[in-house]
Design a protein around this motif. Structure first.
Motif, PDB file in Angstrom:
ATOM      1  N   ARG A  96       0.708  -1.267   0.010  1.00  0.00           N
ATOM      2  CA  ARG A  96      -0.156   0.123  -0.024  1.00  0.00           C
ATOM      3  C   ARG A  96       0.897   1.297   0.107  1.00  0.00           C
ATOM      4  O   ARG A  96       0.350   2.477  -0.284  1.00  0.00           O
ATOM      5  CB  ARG A  96      -0.881  -0.101   1.327  1.00  0.00           C
ATOM      6  CG  ARG A  96      -2.043  -1.024   0.954  1.00  0.00           C
ATOM      7  CD  ARG A  96      -3.144  -0.521   0.149  1.00  0.00           C
ATOM      8  NE  ARG A  96      -3.996  -1.674  -0.269  1.00  0.00           N
ATOM      9  CZ  ARG A  96      -5.208  -1.592   0.383  1.00  0.00           C
ATOM     10  NH1 ARG A  96      -5.600  -0.786   1.413  1.00  0.00           N
ATOM     11  NH2 ARG A  96      -6.253  -2.510   0.102  1.00  0.00           N
ATOM     12  N   TYR A  99       1.649   1.577  -3.753  1.00  0.00           N
ATOM     13  CA  TYR A  99       0.587   1.995  -4.650  1.00  0.00           C
ATOM     14  C   TYR A  99      -0.804   1.699  -3.691  1.00  0.00           C
ATOM     15  O   TYR A  99      -1.052   0.541  -3.186  1.00  0.00           O
ATOM     16  CB  TYR A  99       0.477   0.836  -5.825  1.00  0.00           C
ATOM     17  CG  TYR A  99      -0.868   1.086  -6.623  1.00  0.00           C
ATOM     18  CD1 TYR A  99      -0.767   2.296  -7.265  1.00  0.00           C
ATOM     19  CD2 TYR A  99      -1.737   0.037  -6.994  1.00  0.00           C
ATOM     20  CE1 TYR A  99      -1.977   2.520  -8.162  1.00  0.00           C
ATOM     21  CE2 TYR A  99      -2.747   0.276  -7.951  1.00  0.00           C
ATOM     22  CZ  TYR A  99      -2.847   1.511  -8.608  1.00  0.00           C
ATOM     23  OH  TYR A  99      -3.849   1.395  -9.324  1.00  0.00           O
ATOM     24  N   SER A 100      -1.256   2.792  -3.410  1.00  0.00           N
ATOM     25  CA  SER A 100      -2.494   2.771  -2.513  1.00  0.00           C
ATOM     26  C   SER A 100      -3.747   2.091  -2.968  1.00  0.00           C
ATOM     27  O   SER A 100      -4.496   1.605  -1.878  1.00  0.00           O
ATOM     28  CB  SER A 100      -3.019   4.190  -2.175  1.00  0.00           C
ATOM     29  OG  SER A 100      -3.330   5.149  -3.303  1.00  0.00           O
ATOM     30  N   ASP A 101      -3.963   1.922  -4.159  1.00  0.00           N
ATOM     31  CA  ASP A 101      -5.199   1.096  -4.466  1.00  0.00           C
ATOM     32  C   ASP A 101      -4.933  -0.321  -4.883  1.00  0.00           C
ATOM     33  O   ASP A 101      -5.656  -1.111  -5.268  1.00  0.00           O
ATOM     34  CB  ASP A 101      -5.639   1.638  -6.113  1.00  0.00           C
ATOM     35  CG  ASP A 101      -6.403   2.803  -5.952  1.00  0.00           C
ATOM     36  OD1 ASP A 101      -6.674   3.265  -4.718  1.00  0.00           O
ATOM     37  OD2 ASP A 101      -6.432   3.514  -6.776  1.00  0.00           O
ATOM     38  N   LYS A 104      -7.389  -3.091  -3.686  1.00  0.00           N
ATOM     39  CA  LYS A 104      -8.509  -2.305  -3.269  1.00  0.00           C
ATOM     40  C   LYS A 104      -9.876  -2.834  -3.405  1.00  0.00           C
ATOM     41  O   LYS A 104     -10.756  -2.670  -2.350  1.00  0.00           O
ATOM     42  CB  LYS A 104      -8.336  -0.881  -4.047  1.00  0.00           C
ATOM     43  CG  LYS A 104      -9.601   0.078  -3.578  1.00  0.00           C
ATOM     44  CD  LYS A 104      -9.594   1.316  -4.193  1.00  0.00           C
ATOM     45  CE  LYS A 104     -10.523   2.164  -3.741  1.00  0.00           C
ATOM     46  NZ  LYS A 104     -10.576   3.731  -4.474  1.00  0.00           N
ATOM     47  N   ASN A 105     -10.065  -3.557  -4.361  1.00  0.00           N
ATOM     48  CA  ASN A 105     -11.460  -4.245  -4.385  1.00  0.00           C
ATOM     49  C   ASN A 105     -11.598  -5.929  -4.258  1.00  0.00           C
ATOM     50  O   ASN A 105     -12.541  -6.618  -4.621  1.00  0.00           O
ATOM     51  CB  ASN A 105     -11.922  -3.923  -5.862  1.00  0.00           C
ATOM     52  CG  ASN A 105     -12.060  -2.371  -6.109  1.00  0.00           C
ATOM     53  OD1 ASN A 105     -12.613  -2.007  -5.464  1.00  0.00           O
ATOM     54  ND2 ASN A 105     -11.529  -1.893  -7.031  1.00  0.00           N
ATOM     55  N   ASP A 241      -5.660  -5.475  -8.713  1.00  0.00           N
ATOM     56  CA  ASP A 241      -5.891  -4.012  -9.082  1.00  0.00           C
ATOM     57  C   ASP A 241      -4.659  -3.145  -9.273  1.00  0.00           C
ATOM     58  O   ASP A 241      -4.477  -2.321  -8.754  1.00  0.00           O
ATOM     59  CB  ASP A 241      -6.779  -3.605  -7.942  1.00  0.00           C
ATOM     60  CG  ASP A 241      -8.267  -4.093  -7.433  1.00  0.00           C
ATOM     61  OD1 ASP A 241      -8.954  -4.230  -8.510  1.00  0.00           O
ATOM     62  OD2 ASP A 241      -8.249  -4.532  -6.415  1.00  0.00           O
TER      63      ASP A 241
END
Length: 344
Positions: A96, A99-101, A104-105, A241
């Motif tokens: 994270r 890459y913060s996403d 994510k899903n 993602d």
């Protein structure tokens, strides 16, 4: 209910194991929980949990049978076999931060439940069972526990094979459906057991790994498995993602990298090769090199190993400190648990 059903038959193991060598089996626990894809199993776990003050132990009991299966095989064939049970908990701080996403899903799996509340119940059951699995594995003969907190564990088998078991006297087998593990097949004593169903299963290694992707892409059998990670760096990984370079998917990237016949040792070598190519696709990749560098940090196990904090190193160092019962004591331990909890 058989929650952990993701492993081969004895005859499958016979086809890849040399009894004269030490066998190391690395179990990606989350990826081996095939029972959680069965609606009836998930609903049963939810129903039993209602009003119960005791944790639901179905996954743990299924894991005990999984271990017993391997113990019987080990004893019958007089094989020295180690089982490494691997999982993690919490979002990966390392991923994270890059890459913060990232993921994510994504959840562990689709539980076929009808509400977020029920999904939380299943996650709680999984967490409790994994805690029991790791506690037991630390005691049991030739079983080892690796449970990382806030750091992804999918590189763990790669790390141990690279540092401890990269020798012809070992046979390493990874149980997982995660194709990220294919980068570990660069170690020629390593195989991945991949199973979609009872009749659709295969052991992949550095000689046949490409057959996993033949239906998706036109792949040259001489494509070095070492270069697979660079396909993912360019194309990205939708399941996590992680976006790649726009317009360069899995198929197109494989076709381009087919031109490179030698193993690429690291990302710097890839850049040097691309700089010597005067093609539109090479220029496009170089123009988006920041994406390649980011994805390399996210997905390349060797890069993750170079970046992992001391706390993660310490978890691996603790493996030798896990006190073990003898083989006979472990069998009695398993039998006692079956008697206490009624077996499965």
């Amino acid at each position: 209910m058989i929650f952990i059903g993701y492993y081969p038959s004895w005859s499958d193991l016979d086809s890849v194991i040399d009894p004269s060598k030490q066998v190391n089996i690395f179990v990606d626990l989350k990826n081996c929980l095939t029972g959680l894809f069965i609606k009836e199993a998930v609903q049963t776990a939810i129903d039993v949990n209602r009003g119960s003050k005791q944790p639901i132990t179905d996954i743990f009991m299924s894991w005990l049978d999984f271990v017993l299966f391997h113990f019987k095989y080990m004893h019958k064939n007089n094989i020295n076999m180690n089982l490494f049970h691997i999982s993690d908990s919490g979002d990966s701080v390392y991923h994270r931060s890059i890459y913060s996403d990232y993921k994510k899903n994504r959840v562990i799996t689709k539980f076929n439940t009808v509400s977020e509340l029920e999904t939380d119940v299943v996650k709680k059951v999984i967490r409790q069972n994994f805690e029991a699995i790791h506690k037991a594995a630390k005691k049991m003969y030739n079983n080892y526990s690796i449970n990382l907190s806030h750091f992804e564990s999918d590189f763990a088998a790669h790390y141990l094979i690279k540092t401890e078991f990269n020798d012809d006297k070992y046979i390493n087998i990874i149980y997982s459906r995660d194709t990220d593990m294919f980068q570990t097949l660069k170690f020629k004593n390593t195989k991945i057991f991949y199973r979609n169903s009872k009749n659709n299963k295969c052991f992949y290694d550095h000689t046949n790994w490409y057959t996993k992707f033949e239906k998706q892409v036109d792949i040259d059998p001489t494509f070095p498995v070492e270069n697979y990670i660079y396909v993912k760096c360019i194309a990205g990984d939708k399941s996590d993602d992680v976006p790649g370079i726009r317009g360069y998917g899995f198929k197109k990237t494989f076709a381009f990298l087919n031109q490179i016949k030698e193993p690429i040792n690291n990302i710097k070598v890839l850049k040097e090769i691309l700089e010597q190519m005067d093609t539109d696709i090479a220029h496009k990749i170089l123009d988006n090199w920041d994406i390649i560098e980011r994805n390399y940090k996210l997905m390349c196990f060797d890069e993750i190993i170079n970046s992992m904090p001391l706390s993660v190193f310490n978890e691996f160092n603790k493996l030798d400190q896990q006190k073990k019962l003898s083989f006979g004591e472990t069998m009695l331990f398993i039998d006692k648990i079956h008697q206490m909890w009624g077996g499965v």
